[in-house]
Design an enzyme around this catalytic site. Sequence first.
Site, PDB file in Angstrom:
ATOM      1  N   HIS A 157     -10.585  -5.053  -3.462  1.00  0.00           N
ATOM      2  CA  HIS A 157      -9.265  -5.411  -2.943  1.00  0.00           C
ATOM      3  C   HIS A 157      -9.391  -5.702  -1.457  1.00  0.00           C
ATOM      4  O   HIS A 157     -10.335  -5.254  -0.797  1.00  0.00           O
ATOM      5  CB  HIS A 157      -8.263  -4.272  -3.177  1.00  0.00           C
ATOM      6  CG  HIS A 157      -8.720  -2.965  -2.602  1.00  0.00           C
ATOM      7  ND1 HIS A 157      -9.620  -2.157  -3.251  1.00  0.00           N
ATOM      8  CD2 HIS A 157      -8.436  -2.354  -1.426  1.00  0.00           C
ATOM      9  CE1 HIS A 157      -9.870  -1.088  -2.495  1.00  0.00           C
ATOM     10  NE2 HIS A 157      -9.168  -1.194  -1.373  1.00  0.00           N
ATOM     11  N   ASP A 202       0.849  -1.191   0.000  1.00  0.00           N
ATOM     12  CA  ASP A 202       0.000   0.000   0.000  1.00  0.00           C
ATOM     13  C   ASP A 202       0.886   1.243   0.000  1.00  0.00           C
ATOM     14  O   ASP A 202       1.875   1.318   0.734  1.00  0.00           O
ATOM     15  CB  ASP A 202      -0.921   0.004   1.221  1.00  0.00           C
ATOM     16  CG  ASP A 202      -2.068   0.993   1.075  1.00  0.00           C
ATOM     17  OD1 ASP A 202      -3.230   0.554   0.984  1.00  0.00           O
ATOM     18  OD2 ASP A 202      -1.804   2.213   1.046  1.00  0.00           O
ATOM     19  N   ASN A 211     -13.096  -3.187   2.552  1.00  0.00           N
ATOM     20  CA  ASN A 211     -13.977  -2.038   2.717  1.00  0.00           C
ATOM     21  C   ASN A 211     -14.943  -2.006   1.540  1.00  0.00           C
ATOM     22  O   ASN A 211     -14.509  -2.023   0.389  1.00  0.00           O
ATOM     23  CB  ASN A 211     -13.160  -0.738   2.747  1.00  0.00           C
ATOM     24  CG  ASN A 211     -12.225  -0.668   3.941  1.00  0.00           C
ATOM     25  OD1 ASN A 211     -12.534  -1.185   5.008  1.00  0.00           O
ATOM     26  ND2 ASN A 211     -11.069  -0.043   3.754  1.00  0.00           N
TER      27      ASN A 211
HETATM   28  P1  5GP Z   1      -9.809   1.426   0.292  1.00  0.00           P
HETATM   29  O1  5GP Z   1      -9.927   2.699   1.061  1.00  0.00           O
HETATM   30  O2  5GP Z   1     -10.496   1.537  -1.052  1.00  0.00           O
HETATM   31  O3  5GP Z   1     -10.239   0.197   1.044  1.00  0.00           O
HETATM   32  O4  5GP Z   1      -8.277   1.202   0.046  1.00  0.00           O
HETATM   33  C1  5GP Z   1      -7.567   1.810  -0.976  1.00  0.00           C
HETATM   34  C2  5GP Z   1      -6.111   1.700  -0.615  1.00  0.00           C
HETATM   35  O5  5GP Z   1      -5.345   1.895  -1.791  1.00  0.00           O
HETATM   36  C3  5GP Z   1      -5.642   2.749   0.392  1.00  0.00           C
HETATM   37  O6  5GP Z   1      -5.078   2.083   1.509  1.00  0.00           O
HETATM   38  C4  5GP Z   1      -4.621   3.573  -0.382  1.00  0.00           C
HETATM   39  O7  5GP Z   1      -3.537   3.966   0.423  1.00  0.00           O
HETATM   40  C5  5GP Z   1      -4.203   2.618  -1.476  1.00  0.00           C
HETATM   41  N1  5GP Z   1      -3.805   3.243  -2.711  1.00  0.00           N
HETATM   42  C6  5GP Z   1      -4.455   4.240  -3.376  1.00  0.00           C
HETATM   43  N2  5GP Z   1      -3.822   4.542  -4.514  1.00  0.00           N
HETATM   44  C7  5GP Z   1      -2.746   3.724  -4.587  1.00  0.00           C
HETATM   45  C8  5GP Z   1      -1.686   3.572  -5.543  1.00  0.00           C
HETATM   46  O8  5GP Z   1      -1.618   4.242  -6.557  1.00  0.00           O
HETATM   47  N3  5GP Z   1      -0.749   2.617  -5.270  1.00  0.00           N
HETATM   48  C9  5GP Z   1      -0.805   1.843  -4.142  1.00  0.00           C
HETATM   49  N4  5GP Z   1       0.178   0.944  -3.984  1.00  0.00           N
HETATM   50  N5  5GP Z   1      -1.779   1.959  -3.236  1.00  0.00           N
HETATM   51  C10 5GP Z   1      -2.734   2.888  -3.445  1.00  0.00           C
END
Ligand code: 5GP
Length: 117
Positions: free
Chosen positions: A103, A33, A90
Amino acid sequence: MTRMRDCIFCRIIEGNLPASRVYEDETLIAIEDVHPQAPTHLLIIPRQHLATAQDFDSSHRQLIGSVFLAAKRLAEERGVAEQGYRVVLNCNRAGGQTVFHVHFHLLAGRPMRWPPG
Ligand code: 5GP
Ligand code: ZN
């Protein structure tokens, strides 16, 4: 497999956006992440573009199982399996989802509070 051009995780899967890949197979990839919330914070991302967990149906049973087996193996590789870890999905805005390509988060390396915020 269908890719969404404006989806960051599809772009990472295609190799069009850089990411630190720690695992990949025919059904999923795992990356670090970019904004880690724990010493270990991996994202396990199915290659297939499904926006949310609400898009899962019975055809995804094997895929969902593969995610948890990957989480187990990755936790072992990281040496956090015994101390413990958390797998988080989530779903939708109030569930904390910000990237709409389904994810799973693998979090470890610090004590996890309960209930999650
Ligand atoms: P969500 O909030 O949708 O459950 O999680 C999305 C996750 O993706 C977050 O923890 C955020 O830090 C991560 N994330 C967002 N954009 C990117 C990216 O471009 N690369 C990586 N490696 N992680 C990302
Ligand atoms: Zn996508």
